[in-house]
Design a protein around this motif. Sequence first.
Motif, PDB file in Angstrom:
ATOM      1  N   VAL A  65       0.865  -1.181   0.000  1.00 48.38           N
ATOM      2  CA  VAL A  65       0.000   0.000   0.000  1.00 48.38           C
ATOM      3  C   VAL A  65       0.901   1.230   0.000  1.00 48.38           C
ATOM      4  N   ILE A  66       0.586   2.219  -0.847  1.00 49.53           N
ATOM      5  CA  ILE A  66       1.369   3.445  -0.914  1.00 49.53           C
ATOM      6  C   ILE A  66       0.684   4.520  -0.074  1.00 49.53           C
ATOM      7  N   TYR A  67       1.416   5.077   0.870  1.00 51.06           N
ATOM      8  CA  TYR A  67       0.907   6.129   1.747  1.00 51.06           C
ATOM      9  C   TYR A  67       1.609   7.443   1.406  1.00 51.06           C
ATOM     10  N   PHE A  81      -3.352  12.977   4.851  1.00 49.50           N
ATOM     11  CA  PHE A  81      -2.831  11.669   4.483  1.00 49.50           C
ATOM     12  C   PHE A  81      -3.752  11.008   3.461  1.00 49.50           C
ATOM     13  N   VAL A  82      -3.155  10.376   2.470  1.00 49.23           N
ATOM     14  CA  VAL A  82      -3.911   9.572   1.506  1.00 49.23           C
ATOM     15  C   VAL A  82      -3.185   8.252   1.314  1.00 49.23           C
ATOM     16  N   PHE A  94      -7.435   9.251   4.567  1.00 49.82           N
ATOM     17  CA  PHE A  94      -7.802   8.659   5.858  1.00 49.82           C
ATOM     18  C   PHE A  94      -7.434   9.664   6.936  1.00 49.82           C
ATOM     19  N   SER A  95      -8.280   9.752   7.934  1.00 55.52           N
ATOM     20  CA  SER A  95      -8.181  10.842   8.907  1.00 55.52           C
ATOM     21  C   SER A  95      -7.150  10.527   9.979  1.00 55.52           C
ATOM     22  N   PRO A 143       0.506   1.177   9.684  1.00 56.81           N
ATOM     23  CA  PRO A 143       0.016   1.691   8.400  1.00 56.81           C
ATOM     24  C   PRO A 143      -1.507   1.699   8.326  1.00 56.81           C
ATOM     25  N   GLY A 144      -2.058   2.840   7.932  1.00 54.18           N
ATOM     26  CA  GLY A 144      -3.500   2.954   7.773  1.00 54.18           C
ATOM     27  C   GLY A 144      -4.245   3.351   9.017  1.00 54.18           C
TER      28      GLY A 144
END
Length: 392
Positions: A65-67, A81-82, A94-95, A143-144
């Motif tokens: 997953v790319i952050y 952040f996306v 994402f918040s 992550p996430g």
Amino acid sequence: MQKKLIFLFSFIFLFQIAYGQSSIDGKIYNGVRLRDLAGKCDSYIVAQDSMAQMLYPSVANASDVIYTAYIKRDTTKWIEFVRSNDEGRTWNRFSTENSFASDDITSVSLYDISTKNRRRNAGRDELLLFVGGSPLKYSAAEPGTKFAEPIPVSSFGAYRITSMTKLNNGKLMALFHDDGRFIRTDLDTMHIRRSVIYKIYSSDGGKNWSLPDIALRHNQHGLYDAVVFDSPNNKDRELIMICSDRVSGTAYISFSTDNGEKWTYPVALPDFIQGDRFSVAVINKKIYIAYRDMCRHFRNGSVNPFFGDLVMWTGDLKELVKGRKNGLKVRIADNYPQTTEPDMTDLRVYDCGFPTVTSLSKNTLSVVAYGRWDTNRMPYIKNFIIPMDLFK
């Protein structure tokens, strides 16, 4: 008369190159092959807002997953952040626990510090976020998930963490530059503002960091935007640092064989790699350097057709170190595109950069960067996906 005609045709040729009226693909320009991919490779919007600027992205790839973290600037500055689950083609926000809104924020830097061993089901997945300012702050999260409020690394400040790498001894080393804005040096007593590269270490996976120590300095020029990567030849476990002098546009290279404790005196790179805001990837022993091209003229006096744009140089280590002009220089995107000669005093002409280069599947590269990709829009962030065959 003959000399005047030669000069006239040379000027017309350079003007056509610089402003897109003639294809430059395959041209040998100042000894280096040029290729223009502006508008020719797939690109996807990462973050855009008609009323705000999207600036200074930083990218980390964790568990496929790319952050991306970036600064949104309108009446104040916000960290947003996306993430993308499809190699950067679609993005979703994402918040966080809070807005991280502050006028004092100078940058964000995002890194994957995961220690997960999936075979042994041990370790952890973790992202580390640095927030530039005074003091320099950081936060870590899976992550996430939501980042907690960043806390000070120590009492010192830093404009931006420009690079972080895991060393062979297991420590993390992070770099940043400072010209006396946050950290005083012996130069301050002589009233000299000359930026130097600092290093900090962590021996516990990013939870605690050492006080800053000078990694690299130049006797006559300021150094900025340092990025560190492992030597493609893995020679003596060598580390390579590339940094820049923003005043002249000159880029420099330095080497370390002791986990970054000592660095060789910085040596100027060839003029086909002059710029700042670097990102480096090494794939199959080949070096890919994405950066903002800030060289107005080459040292032989010829015009640089890619000034102010997002570019990438690719070649091997010998070509980089020895200055052999056998590499390839590619324009990825035209920043602030215009049909007339740009005003070089207009900051919008070169308002772009902070790229991150990532190797994707199917033999492709991803380059995420911000810029004024449309003349009449605020700066925003795009992901450019490029088949690696185009770099041959």
